[in-house]
Scaffold this motif. Structure first.
Motif, PDB file in Angstrom:
ATOM      1  N   UNK A 140    -101.245  -1.555   1.229  1.00  0.00           N
ATOM      2  CA  UNK A 140     -99.929  -1.183   1.737  1.00  0.00           C
ATOM      3  C   UNK A 140     -99.989  -0.775   3.207  1.00  0.00           C
ATOM      4  N   UNK A 141    -100.963  -1.326   3.937  1.00  0.00           N
ATOM      5  CA  UNK A 141    -101.100  -0.959   5.354  1.00  0.00           C
ATOM      6  C   UNK A 141     -99.840  -1.285   6.140  1.00  0.00           C
ATOM      7  N   UNK A 142     -99.120  -2.294   5.707  1.00  0.00           N
ATOM      8  CA  UNK A 142     -97.919  -2.705   6.435  1.00  0.00           C
ATOM      9  C   UNK A 142     -96.875  -1.600   6.503  1.00  0.00           C
ATOM     10  N   UNK A 143     -96.842  -0.732   5.509  1.00  0.00           N
ATOM     11  CA  UNK A 143     -95.814   0.306   5.478  1.00  0.00           C
ATOM     12  C   UNK A 143     -95.952   1.282   6.640  1.00  0.00           C
ATOM     13  N   UNK A 144     -97.154   1.398   7.201  1.00  0.00           N
ATOM     14  CA  UNK A 144     -97.380   2.282   8.330  1.00  0.00           C
ATOM     15  C   UNK A 144     -97.601   1.531   9.635  1.00  0.00           C
ATOM     16  N   UNK A 145     -98.219   0.346   9.548  1.00  0.00           N
ATOM     17  CA  UNK A 145     -98.654  -0.344  10.758  1.00  0.00           C
ATOM     18  C   UNK A 145     -97.670  -1.400  11.264  1.00  0.00           C
ATOM     19  N   UNK A 146     -96.743  -1.869  10.424  1.00  0.00           N
ATOM     20  CA  UNK A 146     -95.801  -2.888  10.878  1.00  0.00           C
ATOM     21  C   UNK A 146     -94.717  -2.231  11.741  1.00  0.00           C
ATOM     22  N   UNK A 147     -94.501  -2.737  12.947  1.00  0.00           N
ATOM     23  CA  UNK A 147     -93.447  -2.175  13.814  1.00  0.00           C
ATOM     24  C   UNK A 147     -92.087  -2.217  13.119  1.00  0.00           C
ATOM     25  N   UNK A 148     -91.274  -1.202  13.384  1.00  0.00           N
ATOM     26  CA  UNK A 148     -89.975  -1.104  12.723  1.00  0.00           C
ATOM     27  C   UNK A 148     -89.108  -2.333  12.972  1.00  0.00           C
ATOM     28  N   UNK A 149     -89.112  -2.826  14.193  1.00  0.00           N
ATOM     29  CA  UNK A 149     -88.293  -3.995  14.510  1.00  0.00           C
ATOM     30  C   UNK A 149     -88.731  -5.225  13.729  1.00  0.00           C
ATOM     31  N   UNK A 150     -90.044  -5.402  13.613  1.00  0.00           N
ATOM     32  CA  UNK A 150     -90.568  -6.548  12.842  1.00  0.00           C
ATOM     33  C   UNK A 150     -90.218  -6.397  11.373  1.00  0.00           C
ATOM     34  N   UNK A 151     -90.321  -5.190  10.862  1.00  0.00           N
ATOM     35  CA  UNK A 151     -89.991  -4.954   9.456  1.00  0.00           C
ATOM     36  C   UNK A 151     -88.521  -5.282   9.183  1.00  0.00           C
ATOM     37  N   UNK A 152     -87.640  -4.847  10.083  1.00  0.00           N
ATOM     38  CA  UNK A 152     -86.215  -5.127   9.896  1.00  0.00           C
ATOM     39  C   UNK A 152     -85.938  -6.626   9.969  1.00  0.00           C
TER      40      UNK A 152
ATOM     41  N   UNK B  85     -94.067  -8.263  -1.875  1.00  0.00           N
ATOM     42  CA  UNK B  85     -93.095  -7.843  -0.872  1.00  0.00           C
ATOM     43  C   UNK B  85     -93.287  -8.672   0.404  1.00  0.00           C
ATOM     44  N   UNK B  86     -92.212  -9.300   0.859  1.00  0.00           N
ATOM     45  CA  UNK B  86     -92.290 -10.202   2.009  1.00  0.00           C
ATOM     46  C   UNK B  86     -92.842  -9.525   3.241  1.00  0.00           C
ATOM     47  N   UNK B  87     -92.596  -8.236   3.392  1.00  0.00           N
ATOM     48  CA  UNK B  87     -93.080  -7.538   4.583  1.00  0.00           C
ATOM     49  C   UNK B  87     -94.587  -7.369   4.548  1.00  0.00           C
ATOM     50  N   UNK B  88     -95.123  -7.102   3.365  1.00  0.00           N
ATOM     51  CA  UNK B  88     -96.567  -7.025   3.235  1.00  0.00           C
ATOM     52  C   UNK B  88     -97.220  -8.377   3.468  1.00  0.00           C
ATOM     53  N   UNK B  89     -96.569  -9.437   2.978  1.00  0.00           N
ATOM     54  CA  UNK B  89     -97.098 -10.789   3.180  1.00  0.00           C
ATOM     55  C   UNK B  89     -97.071 -11.153   4.656  1.00  0.00           C
ATOM     56  N   UNK B  90     -95.942 -10.894   5.303  1.00  0.00           N
ATOM     57  CA  UNK B  90     -95.818 -11.238   6.723  1.00  0.00           C
ATOM     58  C   UNK B  90     -96.839 -10.481   7.566  1.00  0.00           C
ATOM     59  N   UNK B  91     -97.048  -9.218   7.249  1.00  0.00           N
ATOM     60  CA  UNK B  91     -98.035  -8.425   7.986  1.00  0.00           C
ATOM     61  C   UNK B  91     -99.437  -8.996   7.791  1.00  0.00           C
ATOM     62  N   UNK B  92     -99.755  -9.386   6.563  1.00  0.00           N
ATOM     63  CA  UNK B  92    -101.086  -9.908   6.272  1.00  0.00           C
ATOM     64  C   UNK B  92    -101.364 -11.202   7.023  1.00  0.00           C
ATOM     65  N   UNK B  93    -100.325 -12.033   7.204  1.00  0.00           N
ATOM     66  CA  UNK B  93    -100.522 -13.305   7.897  1.00  0.00           C
ATOM     67  C   UNK B  93    -100.824 -13.122   9.386  1.00  0.00           C
TER      68      UNK B  93
END
Length: 326
Positions: A277-289, A159-167
């Protein structure tokens, strides 16, 4: 020489997949060989076995067999070739049905360095399959032009959002003598790179290279089944006990000689296999969108429905060994 190239954008589970494949009989994982020239030959960084590159007996034997000695390798020449042909922007040319004579000569010379390492490592270990987890699509396109490499590609997506958060995380490189941090990208740049790398591997499948796409989430959920399927993709004949190193939520990993890659390559013993799956809780909503918008076409293609959930039913692994095997 049979070679499996693990491709995809970093932070997608490629190192875990390499480690699991490396436990199979007849398989020799080498890590990210694309970085060997600078990080190991020049930087003398640490092999996964714990020795510095110059003191690792395995890599010393490989260098002697492949080149006479590592001192005979012209790193400047390799870097010049890499800058000329091994870049994402050169993929359209590398994907053509025929290369111009001058370009073909450069690609053949460049791929030849990798071929020599693969061959020497296989000879030293009696391996039937070499694993290179270099990830970069442009290198896979270069390797496809080598007549002596039987190339298979495992395209790992997450999932791109998980990848982006990890980077965005700060991760220390334990093999670096100066304590360097792993490269970090902004979420926007990670999303753009995610698109470029994954689209490139989709094109590679249409150029006659056997490509198997596998999702990170699938590896985590059913590692034993995934590894068994990928072994068949590589024409490896396994018996059931060959997979006993994988249990319910864990895997036993032995030592390796991975030359470069994620710090996980240093881990030996029993490891947990669980989803990050930390990104599902820790990634800001705006960044996720924002990441969702930038990557939406491929998110849908790979089964990630929207910014709030992923497809619960995993799409079947690709079994075709012809162009368009995805």
């Amino acid at each position: 020489m049979k070679v499996v190239f693990i491709g995809g954008l970093g932070r997608s589970g490629t190192t875990l997949l390499e480690r699991l494949l490396g436990q199979l009989p007849g398989v020799m994982p080498l890590g990210e060989i694309t970085h060997l020239w600078e990080r190991d030959l020049r930087g003398n960084e640490m092999c996964a076995c714990g020795a510095t590159f110059s003191h690792c007996e395995f890599w010393e034997r490989v260098g002697n067999s492949a080149f006479g000695s590592w001192e005979a390798v012209d790193v400047e020449r390799i870097n010049a070739l890499k800058a000329t042909i091994d870049r994402t922007r050169h993929i359209p040319a590398l994907a053509s049905k025929k290369l111009a004579p001058a370009q073909h000569q450069l690609v053949s010379e460049y791929a030849g360095y990798f071929e020599k390492i693969y061959t020497a490592a296989a000879k030293d270990t009696n391996a039937r399959l070499i694993v290179d987890s270099s990830k970069h699509a442009s290198l896979a396109y270069c390797l496809r032009w080598s007549p002596n490499i039987d190339l298979r590609v495992m395209h790992v997506v997450r999932d791109a959002r998980g990848v982006a958060y990890s980077w965005t995380k700060q991760v220390r490189r334990p093999e670096s003598p100066t304590g360097d941090q792993m490269t970090r990208y902004s979420p926007a740049k990670a999303a753009i790179l995610w698109n470029a790398q994954n689209a490139a591997f989709s094109l590679l499948a249409r150029r006659g290279v056997p490509v198997r796409r596998v999702r990170y989430e699938r590896i985590i959920q059913r590692p034993r089944k995934v590894i068994a399927s990928l072994a068949r993709f590589c024409d490896l004949d396994l018996v059931e006990t060959d997979l006993n190193f994988i249990g319910d939520g864990w895997a036993d990993l032995g030592p390796s000689h991975s030359a470069a890659g994620n710090p996980m390559r240093f881990t030996v013993g029993r490891i947990p296999i669980r989803s990050d799956e930390a990104w599902t809780e820790d990634m800001p909503d705006g960044t996720r969108r924002m990441v969702s918008t930038l990557t939406r076409p491929l998110l849908g293609r790979y089964g990630y429905l929207n910014e709030d959930e992923i497809l619960p039913e995993e799409q079947p692994l690709q079994t075709g060994r012809t162009a368009g095997g995805e």
